[in-house]
Design a protein around this motif. Structure first.
Motif, PDB file in Angstrom:
ATOM      1  N   UNK A 216       5.105   5.035   4.591  1.00 13.45           N
ATOM      2  CA  UNK A 216       3.925   5.876   4.788  1.00 13.45           C
ATOM      3  C   UNK A 216       4.314   7.261   5.285  1.00 13.45           C
ATOM      4  N   UNK A 217       5.225   7.290   6.244  1.00 12.65           N
ATOM      5  CA  UNK A 217       5.674   8.568   6.793  1.00 12.65           C
ATOM      6  C   UNK A 217       6.365   9.406   5.734  1.00 12.65           C
ATOM      7  N   UNK A 218       7.193   8.750   4.921  1.00 10.31           N
ATOM      8  CA  UNK A 218       7.899   9.501   3.891  1.00 10.31           C
ATOM      9  C   UNK A 218       6.938  10.047   2.845  1.00 10.31           C
ATOM     10  N   UNK A 219       5.922   9.271   2.500  1.00  8.98           N
ATOM     11  CA  UNK A 219       4.908   9.751   1.557  1.00  8.98           C
ATOM     12  C   UNK A 219       4.212  10.995   2.103  1.00  8.98           C
ATOM     13  N   UNK A 220       3.801  10.946   3.365  1.00 12.05           N
ATOM     14  CA  UNK A 220       3.140  12.090   3.970  1.00 12.05           C
ATOM     15  C   UNK A 220       4.082  13.288   4.074  1.00 12.05           C
ATOM     16  N   UNK A 221       5.345  13.014   4.339  1.00 10.94           N
ATOM     17  CA  UNK A 221       6.313  14.099   4.459  1.00 10.94           C
ATOM     18  C   UNK A 221       6.499  14.813   3.135  1.00 10.94           C
ATOM     19  N   UNK A 222       6.656  14.047   2.063  1.00  9.90           N
ATOM     20  CA  UNK A 222       6.906  14.639   0.747  1.00  9.90           C
ATOM     21  C   UNK A 222       5.676  15.387   0.244  1.00  9.90           C
ATOM     22  N   UNK A 223       4.516  14.750   0.284  1.00  2.00           N
ATOM     23  CA  UNK A 223       3.304  15.427  -0.173  1.00  2.00           C
ATOM     24  C   UNK A 223       2.981  16.632   0.707  1.00  2.00           C
ATOM     25  N   UNK A 224       3.281  16.527   2.000  1.00  2.00           N
ATOM     26  CA  UNK A 224       3.044  17.649   2.897  1.00  2.00           C
ATOM     27  C   UNK A 224       3.950  18.835   2.585  1.00  2.00           C
ATOM     28  N   UNK A 225       5.197  18.555   2.225  1.00  2.00           N
ATOM     29  CA  UNK A 225       6.118  19.633   1.867  1.00  2.00           C
ATOM     30  C   UNK A 225       5.639  20.345   0.607  1.00  2.00           C
TER      31      UNK A 225
END
Length: 298
Positions: A216-225
């Motif tokens: 979940x964190x990685x998904x948010x990190x990538x989409x956030x970038x």
């Protein structure tokens, strides 16, 4: 039967291709063709007034000596790092606090998520009023507690922080909702087993909640970038890249060079670099996207 040829269902194959043809046409017309045109124009001096002349890699070479573009890269990276860090931390904290059964919880979840569904133009206009140095709400509050009024969007040392604050306020609720979805996927049996072993709240968060939220964190990190690379509306509306280019971003520079100065070839080179950054992030998704999903919970 041996030796008998198997006839292919060509009719079914044709029908399948016909069904997916509209999607491929839309993708080709609105994605692949524009990308190809941008790649071509980035190698020319296209300015919308004359036939473009081929320049090779001169536009790209010029970018690395363009102080405004280099400033926009630094500002975009600063915005991305600070906004994402605070946004993810606050989103996770709010998700943990609101992951419980209570009558007030749905209200707070809805209230925190509401800014995310608002248009960035509307959000920018509201915060533009809040930041107003003469009658803005923030300065009115500062005067009540004896602090001098601030030139929020005019001060070079404060302008980018003001833009960052808007990004955090708008997207924090989205991170909270995604983290809430991740929390619902964690088996309660893990927490029950940890309690039997005498684990406290901190240990359960460190050894169960946080590792299980890696995807979940990685998904948010990538989409956030990816979204942070495209920051534009609030900059264009509130500061127009100023003061002293402290808030200009890559997309803002693309807009200025392409649609205000009509240097479409040069702006296309900027867009290609932005595309490269996005492709790098996409490859990271394919490489690390399944991290944390191989946890054995049986």
């Amino acid at each position: 039967m041996a030796g008998k040829k198997v006839r292919k269902n060509t009719r079914g194959d044709k029908e399948a291709y016909i069904m997916i043809l509209p999607a491929y046409l839309i993708f080709t017309i609105f994605i692949l063709v524009p990308i190809g045109m941008v790649l071509f124009y980035s190698l020319t001096d296209f300015n919308m007034y004359q036939i473009p002349a081929f320049l090779g890699l001169k536009n790209y070479s010029k970018l690395f000596h363009d102080s405004e573009f280099l400033a926009s890269v630094g500002n975009t990276l600063l915005y991305t790092v600070v906004t994402l860090t605070i946004q993810l931390v606050l989103g996770l904290l709010l998700a943990v606090l609101l992951y419980r059964e209570s009558r007030a919880v749905p209200f707070f979840r809805t209230a925190l998520y509401m800014p995310n569904i608002m248009s960035m133009v509307c959000v920018s206009m509201v915060w533009l009023w809040l930041y107003n140095p003469n009658f803005g709400l923030l300065n009115s509050f500062l005067k009540l507690i004896g602090i001098p009024a601030q030139q929020w969007l005019i001060n070079p040392n404060q302008a980018m922080l003001c833009i960052i604050m808007i990004g955090i306020w708008k997207n924090c609720g989205y991170s909270m909702v995604i983290f809430l979805g991740g929390l619902t996927g964690i088996p309660q049996s893990l927490y029950e087993a940890a309690e039997l072993d005498g684990a406290g709240a901190i240990h359960k968060f460190r050894y169960i909640t946080w590792p299980m939220l890696y995807p979940t964190t990685f998904f948010l990190l990538v989409t956030g970038i990816v979204n942070s690379f495209a920051v534009f509306e609030q900059v264009n509306i509130m500061t127009n890249g100023g003061p002293l280019n402290r808030t200009t971003t890559i997309v803002h520079q693309i807009y200025r060079r392409g649609f205000l100065e009509f240097k479409m070839g040069y702006a296309s080179a900027m867009a290609v670099l932005l595309l490269v950054f996005s492709l790098i992030v996409t490859m990271m998704v394919f490489k690390f996207g399944n991290k944390g999903q191989d946890v054995d919970v049986s």
